[in-house]
Design an enzyme around this catalytic site. Structure first.
Site, PDB file in Angstrom:
ATOM      1  N   ASP A   1      -6.704  -6.518   4.265  1.00 51.74           N
ATOM      2  CA  ASP A   1      -6.014  -5.229   4.272  1.00 51.74           C
ATOM      3  C   ASP A   1      -6.026  -4.667   5.683  1.00 51.74           C
ATOM      4  OD1 ASP A   1      -5.084  -2.649   3.939  1.00 51.74           O
ATOM      5  OD2 ASP A   1      -6.649  -2.026   2.548  1.00 51.74           O
TER       6      ASP A   1
ATOM      7  N   MET B   1     -11.641  -6.008   5.326  1.00 51.57           N
ATOM      8  CA  MET B   1     -10.785  -5.090   6.073  1.00 51.57           C
ATOM      9  C   MET B   1     -10.451  -5.695   7.435  1.00 51.57           C
ATOM     10  SD  MET B   1     -10.087  -2.508   4.178  1.00 51.57           S
ATOM     11  CE  MET B   1      -9.264  -1.535   5.453  1.00 51.57           C
TER      12      MET B   1
ATOM     13  N   MET C   1      -9.096   8.150  -0.597  1.00 57.32           N
ATOM     14  CA  MET C   1      -9.949   8.537   0.530  1.00 57.32           C
ATOM     15  C   MET C   1     -10.466   9.959   0.324  1.00 57.32           C
ATOM     16  SD  MET C   1      -7.667   7.136   3.697  1.00 57.32           S
ATOM     17  CE  MET C   1      -6.672   5.656   3.563  1.00 57.32           C
TER      18      MET C   1
ATOM     19  N   MET D   1     -12.185   4.356  -0.775  1.00 55.91           N
ATOM     20  CA  MET D   1     -12.830   4.617   0.515  1.00 55.91           C
ATOM     21  C   MET D   1     -13.510   5.976   0.393  1.00 55.91           C
ATOM     22  SD  MET D   1     -10.004   3.088   3.162  1.00 55.91           S
ATOM     23  CE  MET D   1      -8.591   3.108   2.070  1.00 55.91           C
TER      24      MET D   1
ATOM     25  N   SER E   1       0.835  -1.199   0.000  1.00 60.28           N
ATOM     26  CA  SER E   1       0.000   0.000   0.000  1.00 60.28           C
ATOM     27  C   SER E   1       0.867   1.246   0.000  1.00 60.28           C
ATOM     28  CB  SER E   1      -0.910   0.016   1.227  1.00 60.28           C
ATOM     29  OG  SER E   1      -1.550   1.266   1.344  1.00 60.28           O
TER      30      SER E   1
ATOM     31  N   HIS F   1      -1.271  -1.221  -4.124  1.00 66.48           N
ATOM     32  CA  HIS F   1      -2.574  -0.939  -3.537  1.00 66.48           C
ATOM     33  C   HIS F   1      -2.692   0.565  -3.373  1.00 66.48           C
ATOM     34  CE1 HIS F   1      -6.174  -2.223  -1.337  1.00 66.48           C
ATOM     35  NE2 HIS F   1      -5.930  -1.234  -0.485  1.00 66.48           N
TER      36      HIS F   1
ATOM     37  N   HIS G   1      -8.351   0.990  -4.160  1.00 68.52           N
ATOM     38  CA  HIS G   1      -9.305   0.773  -3.074  1.00 68.52           C
ATOM     39  C   HIS G   1      -9.987   2.104  -2.776  1.00 68.52           C
ATOM     40  CE1 HIS G   1      -9.873  -0.334   1.485  1.00 68.52           C
ATOM     41  NE2 HIS G   1     -11.020  -0.198   0.850  1.00 68.52           N
TER      42      HIS G   1
ATOM     43  N   ASP H   1      -4.897   3.563  -2.108  1.00 68.38           N
ATOM     44  CA  ASP H   1      -6.012   3.954  -1.253  1.00 68.38           C
ATOM     45  C   ASP H   1      -6.494   5.355  -1.610  1.00 68.38           C
ATOM     46  OD1 ASP H   1      -6.314   1.712   0.632  1.00 68.38           O
ATOM     47  OD2 ASP H   1      -4.269   2.233   1.214  1.00 68.38           O
TER      48      ASP H   1
END
Length: 221
Positions: free
Chosen positions: A173, A135, A35, A66, A8, A31, A64, A33
């Site tokens: 994760d 998660m 957000m 979020m 990540s 990965h 991913h 993320d």
């Protein structure tokens, strides 16, 4: 079992992300993320940054999301070439439709569940997915300890995937180290997101290799 390691970049040096991506060239994917500061109390980057990073990355992108309004925003990440796009079940209004849209856009479709979200309501849609993400910490911040209370859910998800006959990756994760990866693998996970245990290491390729070895010790491997 084929073991996939996805470092990540949330734990990478944000001032040199291009170099940090090159450092994980031995991994299976990066990965990413995303957000929005609403679905989780943190803010990272959006589509323009991800698109540019994708252009210089030596490894595929496992995005991913979020974010709120996943149905609206997720397809754009597939359209800019991200190989896998994962949305949260809690943020999707029509998860089956969204998964199909992602696949039609050329990406693998993933769906993520928070630690407290049960897997059972979503078992009927496993064949619509390429990946299910459990998660193992509360989403939003890196460096959190692995939540062992998620292990029974990983086991239930793994059993359901096997029973469905779906060709589905089971990803975990949060808090993944050479110790916790073995517990997750024994529970049935096949893909592991690791942030600080990779980017916090002196030797990043050796850290990735160490995670692969640790996961291979599982009887499931």
């Amino acid at each position: 079992m084929t073991c996939h390691i996805h470092p990540s970049i949330l734990s990478a040096d944000f001032s040199r992300l291009g170099e940090e991506l090159k450092a994980i060239s031995s991994a299976d994917a990066a990965h990413i993320d995303v957000m929005d500061g609403h679905f989780v109390p943190n803010l990272t980057w959006g589509l323009p940054v991800v698109k540019r990073l994708k252009e210089v990355s030596p490894v595929p992108f496992d995005v991913h999301l979020m974010i709120e309004e996943a149905d609206r925003w997720a397809p754009a990440y597939a359209q800019v070439g991200c190989e896998s796009v994962t949305f949260h079940a809690e943020a999707a209004t029509a998860p089956i439709k969204l998964a199909r849209t992602l696949r039609e856009s050329g990406a693998q479709a993933g769906m993520a569940l928070r630690p407290a979200t049960g897997v059972e309501p979503y078992l009927d849609m496993l064949t619509e997915l390429d990946m299910l993400l459990i998660m193992t910490v509360e989403p939003g911040f890196g460096g959190q300890p692995f939540l062992d209370l998620t292990l029974p859910k990983i086991r239930r998800a793994a059993a359901a995937i096997e029973g469905s006959g779906a060709d589905l990756v089971l990803q975990v994760d949060g808090g993944i180290t050479t110790e916790t990866i073995l517990r997750a693998a024994e529970a049935g996970a096949t893909c592991f997101v690791a942030g600080s245990s990779v980017y916090g290491a002196d030797d990043i390729p050796a850290a990735i290799a160490g995670l692969r070895r640790a996961a291979s010790l599982s009887p499931q491997a």
